[in-house]
Write a protein that holds these residues in place. Structure first.
Motif, PDB file in Angstrom:
ATOM      1  N   ALA A 176     -12.672  -5.755  22.918  1.00 12.73           N
ATOM      2  CA  ALA A 176     -12.452  -6.413  21.624  1.00 12.73           C
ATOM      3  C   ALA A 176     -11.781  -7.772  21.815  1.00 12.73           C
ATOM      4  N   ILE A 177     -10.819  -7.842  22.734  1.00 12.16           N
ATOM      5  CA  ILE A 177     -10.151  -9.117  23.018  1.00 12.16           C
ATOM      6  C   ILE A 177     -11.144 -10.104  23.633  1.00 12.16           C
ATOM      7  N   GLU A 181      -4.585 -22.844  25.923  1.00  9.53           N
ATOM      8  CA  GLU A 181      -4.500 -21.553  26.603  1.00  9.53           C
ATOM      9  C   GLU A 181      -4.321 -20.417  25.600  1.00  9.53           C
ATOM     10  N   GLN A 182      -4.975 -19.322  25.881  1.00  4.53           N
ATOM     11  CA  GLN A 182      -4.718 -18.081  25.177  1.00  4.53           C
ATOM     12  C   GLN A 182      -4.055 -17.144  26.177  1.00  4.53           C
ATOM     13  N   ALA A 183      -3.200 -16.271  25.671  1.00  2.00           N
ATOM     14  CA  ALA A 183      -2.498 -15.332  26.541  1.00  2.00           C
ATOM     15  C   ALA A 183      -2.758 -13.918  26.048  1.00  2.00           C
ATOM     16  N   ILE A 184      -2.734 -12.988  26.982  1.00  2.00           N
ATOM     17  CA  ILE A 184      -3.020 -11.592  26.667  1.00  2.00           C
ATOM     18  C   ILE A 184      -1.968 -10.727  27.339  1.00  2.00           C
ATOM     19  N   ILE A 185      -1.381  -9.834  26.550  1.00  2.00           N
ATOM     20  CA  ILE A 185      -0.464  -8.833  27.081  1.00  2.00           C
ATOM     21  C   ILE A 185      -1.134  -7.483  26.877  1.00  2.00           C
ATOM     22  N   LEU A 186      -1.328  -6.754  27.962  1.00  6.05           N
ATOM     23  CA  LEU A 186      -2.001  -5.462  27.896  1.00  6.05           C
ATOM     24  C   LEU A 186      -1.044  -4.365  28.316  1.00  6.05           C
ATOM     25  N   GLU A 187      -1.002  -3.340  27.521  1.00  2.45           N
ATOM     26  CA  GLU A 187      -0.172  -2.181  27.843  1.00  2.45           C
ATOM     27  C   GLU A 187      -0.999  -1.225  28.687  1.00  2.45           C
ATOM     28  N   GLY A 188      -0.512  -0.926  29.871  1.00  2.00           N
ATOM     29  CA  GLY A 188      -1.204   0.000  30.757  1.00  2.00           C
ATOM     30  C   GLY A 188      -2.098  -0.713  31.754  1.00  2.00           C
ATOM     31  N   PHE A 218      -2.830 -12.280  22.351  1.00  2.00           N
ATOM     32  CA  PHE A 218      -3.284 -10.946  21.973  1.00  2.00           C
ATOM     33  C   PHE A 218      -2.371  -9.944  22.666  1.00  2.00           C
ATOM     34  N   ILE A 219      -1.954  -8.914  21.956  1.00  4.82           N
ATOM     35  CA  ILE A 219      -1.199  -7.822  22.566  1.00  4.82           C
ATOM     36  C   ILE A 219      -1.995  -6.538  22.360  1.00  4.82           C
ATOM     37  N   GLY A 220      -2.489  -5.966  23.456  1.00  5.11           N
ATOM     38  CA  GLY A 220      -3.214  -4.701  23.415  1.00  5.11           C
ATOM     39  C   GLY A 220      -2.219  -3.550  23.417  1.00  5.11           C
TER      40      GLY A 220
END
Length: 132
Positions: free
Chosen positions: A30-31, A43-50, A99-101
């Motif tokens: 989805a991201i 810049e775009q940043a992404i934080i993913l849990e796991g 984005f934070i997953g």
């Protein structure tokens, strides 16, 4: 929020979207789809849990996209400090969007409330959640 010389609002806060979904792969897909639809500079940043399970749809991101993975756990409870440190590091880079997953959406309201409080209320503009 700042004002432009003509009196209009200039919202320079980073746009933040919380991403929920049944699996890490679905959230990451989805991201990736959202990023391909965006036509934003910067810049775009992404934080993913796991951890990723195998290959990730985010593996082929263009240069300039920051991806951070943090250990799974409730981001507003046990993972709060790790999320705060990771978010602060990314905000120093001044991304246009983050984005934070989120693996577990049970405490999503508390997480959203935390992101609306100081100092993040001056730094972030939350959008509607993205449900994978």
């Amino acid at each position: 929020m700042r004002s432009n010389p003509d009196g209009t609002a200039d919202d320079t806060r980073t746009v933040l979207t919380l991403v929920t979904g049944a699996s890490a792969r679905a959230r990451e897909a989805a991201i990736a789809a959202s990023l391909s639809d965006l036509h934003e500079d910067g810049e775009q940043a992404i934080i993913l849990e796991g951890l990723a399970s195998g290959t990730s749809p985010l593996d082929d991101l263009p240069t300039g996209q920051a991806v951070a993975r943090i250990a799974p756990g409730c981001l507003c409870c046990t993972g709060n400090l790790v999320l705060r440190v990771t978010l602060n590091r990314l905000l120093r880079r001044r991304p246009s969007r983050i984005f934070i997953g989120v693996a577990d959406s049970e405490h999503l309201d508390q997480l959203r409330s935390w992101l609306h409080s100081e100092p993040y209320d001056q730094l972030l503009r939350l959008t509607s959640d993205l449900n994978a």
